[in-house]
Design an enzyme around this catalytic site. Sequence first.
Site, PDB file in Angstrom:
ATOM      1  N   HIS A 167       0.827  -1.262   0.061  1.00  0.00           N
ATOM      2  CA  HIS A 167       0.010  -0.005  -0.073  1.00  0.00           C
ATOM      3  C   HIS A 167       0.876   1.380   0.069  1.00  0.00           C
ATOM      4  O   HIS A 167       0.496   2.224  -0.518  1.00  0.00           O
ATOM      5  CB  HIS A 167      -1.076  -0.042   1.148  1.00  0.00           C
ATOM      6  CG  HIS A 167      -2.035   0.818   1.009  1.00  0.00           C
ATOM      7  ND1 HIS A 167      -1.892   2.259   0.473  1.00  0.00           N
ATOM      8  CD2 HIS A 167      -3.593   0.714   1.470  1.00  0.00           C
ATOM      9  CE1 HIS A 167      -3.439   2.749   0.289  1.00  0.00           C
ATOM     10  NE2 HIS A 167      -3.853   1.914   1.070  1.00  0.00           N
ATOM     11  N   ASP A 397      -8.187  -2.439 -20.906  1.00  0.00           N
ATOM     12  CA  ASP A 397      -8.532  -3.413 -21.873  1.00  0.00           C
ATOM     13  C   ASP A 397      -7.253  -3.867 -22.554  1.00  0.00           C
ATOM     14  O   ASP A 397      -6.646  -3.046 -23.219  1.00  0.00           O
ATOM     15  CB  ASP A 397      -9.499  -2.597 -22.998  1.00  0.00           C
ATOM     16  CG  ASP A 397      -9.622  -3.622 -24.152  1.00  0.00           C
ATOM     17  OD1 ASP A 397      -9.250  -4.644 -24.010  1.00  0.00           O
ATOM     18  OD2 ASP A 397     -10.570  -3.063 -25.007  1.00  0.00           O
TER      19      ASP A 397
END
Length: 453
Positions: A167, A397
């Site tokens: 993180h 994508d």
Amino acid sequence: MAMATLLETCRVLPPPTAELTVPLTFFDIRWIHFHPIRRLLFYDYPCSKEHFLDTLVPKLKQSLSLTLKHYLPLAGNLLYPLNIDDEKPVFRYVAGDSVSLTIAESSNGFDELVGNHARDADQFYDFVPEMPPVKLDEPNYKIVPVIALQVTLFPDSGICIGFANHHSIGDASSIVGFIRAWASITQHGGDDEFILTKQGDSSLPIFDRSVIKDPNGIDSIYWKVIRETPLKSSSFPLPTNRVRATFILHRADIKKLKDLVWAKKPGLVHVSSFVVTTSYVWTCFAKSGEELVADDVLEFFGFAVDTRARVDPPVPANYFGNCFGYGIAKIEHIKLVGEEGFVIAAEAIAEDIKNRVNNKDQVLKGAENWLSEFEKLSQVRILGVSGSPKFDLCSADFGWGRAKKLEVLSIDGENYSMSLCKSADSEGGLEIGLSLPKERMEAFAAIFADGLR
């Protein structure tokens, strides 16, 4: 239950480039001991094992290398000083640093995994890589890898991209930017498109820490506290003893919820889709608990807030790192589960957004105390939220279309959390992911469906 079969583990290096060292700001330091953020993207893309191994995998490796050129700190490590008196941790990339990439195959039912119904949470860990362990290769530092990636083929059904990141290296906005860049470079066979189109509304990532103002030395305040806890390697929280399920609020549902709030609270501003969705889930969640809770016990709801555009001067949208504060709402248990609970919750969240989150003078106020505030919040009844519809990860994508499903595995921790993203199947709708014990999930599902009627 069928497991994933490991086909290959390799290291992917960026093209030869100059070394880079990036300091941690107070936004980053506070996450050093936090568990890795683990996410899965499932793509509906039927392809053979042969096509996958001969065509797709080499392409993914090549594009990952090129992407890392623009995101060098991800190829590097967090250097955690052993002699902590005189220095703070940094992110460093040196020649030879690389990212771990695992290639796997699974015979699990793809359609079962991407369903919305309650599914055993443990099985999803087959598709996300373990973070490589903390190493002691240098005399003065522990070396902490910051990201790991996995690509799993479901022959003739689909592909899953799994990623785990430390993180401290970056928030959702940063990591989503990286995954979308990797997808764009894979799809277009090079990085021209990524550099030119400026990926949505932000261009190449910037790592310049001078854009984060810290006149009060909060980084040093945090580091004094953080360094007291020994640094250790992460592991999966297995068995989770949980099931995962997805709930969808369609555009019409969201409108109905907004109308309900406005009917009772006509003067309320900031009645956004986020506000009504989280309030609705929070009230259903509070009602789904089995245990007896005293009426006056406080229930908390916490959410991360991207502060890039909310501070003065603003931080560029393409800043790579952590840059968020948090919002908080609290309500007595009896009110939250009562008849007006949803409207009361919406008002509490909307008011916090108006008065604190969207107020440039308030959003980082008291940040020097955040560590102790978080410590206190881990001891109370709280529901958190991971992710945001604003960062549309499913739009990454790779040439296989929009992702069919996002699963955020990091909500399997001890404290309860929900994930939130744009709905893949419902235009204008939102998708809520939950990980709960089986009985509680059944109770939640019934209350959630019933309330919408």
